[in-house]
Design a protein around this motif. Structure first.
Motif, PDB file in Angstrom:
ATOM      1  N   TRP A   1      16.866 -11.021   4.018  1.00 14.33           N
ATOM      2  CA  TRP A   1      16.713 -10.390   5.327  1.00 14.33           C
ATOM      3  C   TRP A   1      17.820 -10.829   6.285  1.00 14.33           C
ATOM      4  O   TRP A   1      18.113 -10.132   7.254  1.00 14.33           O
ATOM      5  CB  TRP A   1      15.351 -10.721   5.918  1.00 14.33           C
TER       6      TRP A   1
ATOM      7  N   ASP B   1       8.364  -4.540   0.894  1.00 13.57           N
ATOM      8  CA  ASP B   1       8.500  -4.295   2.331  1.00 13.57           C
ATOM      9  C   ASP B   1       8.683  -2.817   2.629  1.00 13.57           C
ATOM     10  O   ASP B   1       8.167  -2.307   3.631  1.00 13.57           O
ATOM     11  CB  ASP B   1       9.673  -5.094   2.894  1.00 13.57           C
TER      12      ASP B   1
ATOM     13  N   LEU C   1       7.891 -11.320   3.985  1.00 10.90           N
ATOM     14  CA  LEU C   1       8.519 -11.640   5.262  1.00 10.90           C
ATOM     15  C   LEU C   1       9.471 -10.566   5.759  1.00 10.90           C
ATOM     16  O   LEU C   1      10.220 -10.792   6.713  1.00 10.90           O
ATOM     17  CB  LEU C   1       9.261 -12.982   5.139  1.00 10.90           C
TER      18      LEU C   1
ATOM     19  N   PRO D   1      10.629  -6.961   7.596  1.00  7.53           N
ATOM     20  CA  PRO D   1      10.257  -6.448   8.926  1.00  7.53           C
ATOM     21  C   PRO D   1       9.027  -5.553   8.929  1.00  7.53           C
ATOM     22  O   PRO D   1       8.216  -5.615   9.868  1.00  7.53           O
ATOM     23  CB  PRO D   1      11.511  -5.684   9.373  1.00  7.53           C
TER      24      PRO D   1
ATOM     25  N   LEU E   1       5.920  -7.800   8.295  1.00  9.10           N
ATOM     26  CA  LEU E   1       5.648  -8.601   9.495  1.00  9.10           C
ATOM     27  C   LEU E   1       5.024  -7.737  10.591  1.00  9.10           C
ATOM     28  O   LEU E   1       4.142  -8.198  11.332  1.00  9.10           O
ATOM     29  CB  LEU E   1       6.933  -9.250   9.999  1.00  9.10           C
TER      30      LEU E   1
ATOM     31  N   THR F   1       1.371  -7.354   9.727  1.00  8.19           N
ATOM     32  CA  THR F   1       0.660  -8.591  10.042  1.00  8.19           C
ATOM     33  C   THR F   1       0.483  -8.760  11.540  1.00  8.19           C
ATOM     34  O   THR F   1      -0.593  -9.147  12.022  1.00  8.19           O
ATOM     35  CB  THR F   1       1.415  -9.803   9.461  1.00  8.19           C
ATOM     36  N   GLU F   2       1.522  -8.482  12.295  1.00 11.47           N
ATOM     37  CA  GLU F   2       1.451  -8.607  13.756  1.00 11.47           C
ATOM     38  C   GLU F   2       0.383  -7.687  14.335  1.00 11.47           C
ATOM     39  O   GLU F   2      -0.417  -8.099  15.181  1.00 11.47           O
ATOM     40  CB  GLU F   2       2.814  -8.271  14.365  1.00 11.47           C
TER      41      GLU F   2
END
Length: 230
Positions: free
Chosen positions: A4, A69, A115, A117, A120, A123-124
């Motif tokens: 990343w 991802d 991990l 984008p 994430l 998850t956020e």
């Protein structure tokens, strides 16, 4: 440095980027599973030399991370529901639907956190929906519990689909094939609880089973959020 963090090299001598590489890898995995994916096979799909890919991706594991991802972009809804329960339900439902489109994803669910984008962002959104409803540890356990349920349920569903293809037997065909054996075993009287389930239980499809189990897990989470100190 993670995949990343690393910038992409210049696109020469032929246009190439991680987006094209990941799209080719996902196409291969959709056709033949993760075992059909290698940097060499992806390079052949893109009609470039294998060494070109190593300028963008160092290992097959990095490629898998990028593939996962990319699918998380399908899991993240365009509009987030306002209610925490619907956020978790939507996450579970969209993960199941994405895995039915990309069965190989079942093999990569439940491991170390992704991990990228998109992952994430998922998850956020999930954590944000529960923010302020309970202490942080309770929120984390709630998210983990729901995730553990739908990960297990999805893996079981995909395993059943793969078994059907491998054996050529549908669920109904399998039941007919093993029915005489099961009947003989149950007739011994050694398994009365199992016999009751077989004879009197209601059979439901995978989608109904998934939704029912998810409702029960969310009910349990709601009860815990109502008394977070218990």
């Amino acid at each position: 440095m993670t995949v990343w963090d690393r910038p992409e090299p210049p696109t020469r001598p032929a246009p190439l980027d991680r987006e094209r590489i990941v799209a080719a890898a996902i196409a291969l995995a959709d056709e033949g599973g993760l075992e059909a994916v290698s940097l060499r096979k992806v390079a052949a799909r893109l009609d470039v030399g294998p060494m070109r890919l190593y300028q963008y991706i160092s290992t097959k594991e990095e490629l898998f991370d990028l593939m996962v991802d990319e699918v998380h972009a399908e899991i993240l809804p365009e509009e987030q529901p306002g209610d925490w329960r619907e956020v978790l339900r939507t996450h579970a439902d969209r993960t199941r639907q994405a895995t039915l489109r990309h069965e190989w994803l079942a093999d990569l669910l439940g491991g170390r956190p992704t991990l990228g984008p998109n992952a994430l962002a998922v998850t956020e959104a999930t954590l944000a929906a529960l923010d302020g409803l309970a202490d942080l540890d309770t929120v984390m356990r709630a998210v983990e519990t729901v995730s553990a349920y739908f990960t297990g349920a999805i893996r079981r569903e995909i395993a059943n689909l793969r078994a059907e293809r491998a054996t050529g037997l549908s669920k109904r065909d399998w039941q007919r094939a093993y029915g005489p054996y099961v009947s003989r075993v149950l007739a011994t009287g050694r398994f009365p609880a199992l016999a009751k389930v077989v004879h009197d239980g209601t059979e439901v499809d995978a989608e109904t089973s998934f939704a029912t189990g998810l409702d029960w897990v969310l009910d349990a989470v709601a009860a815990k959020l109502a008394r977070p100190s218990a």
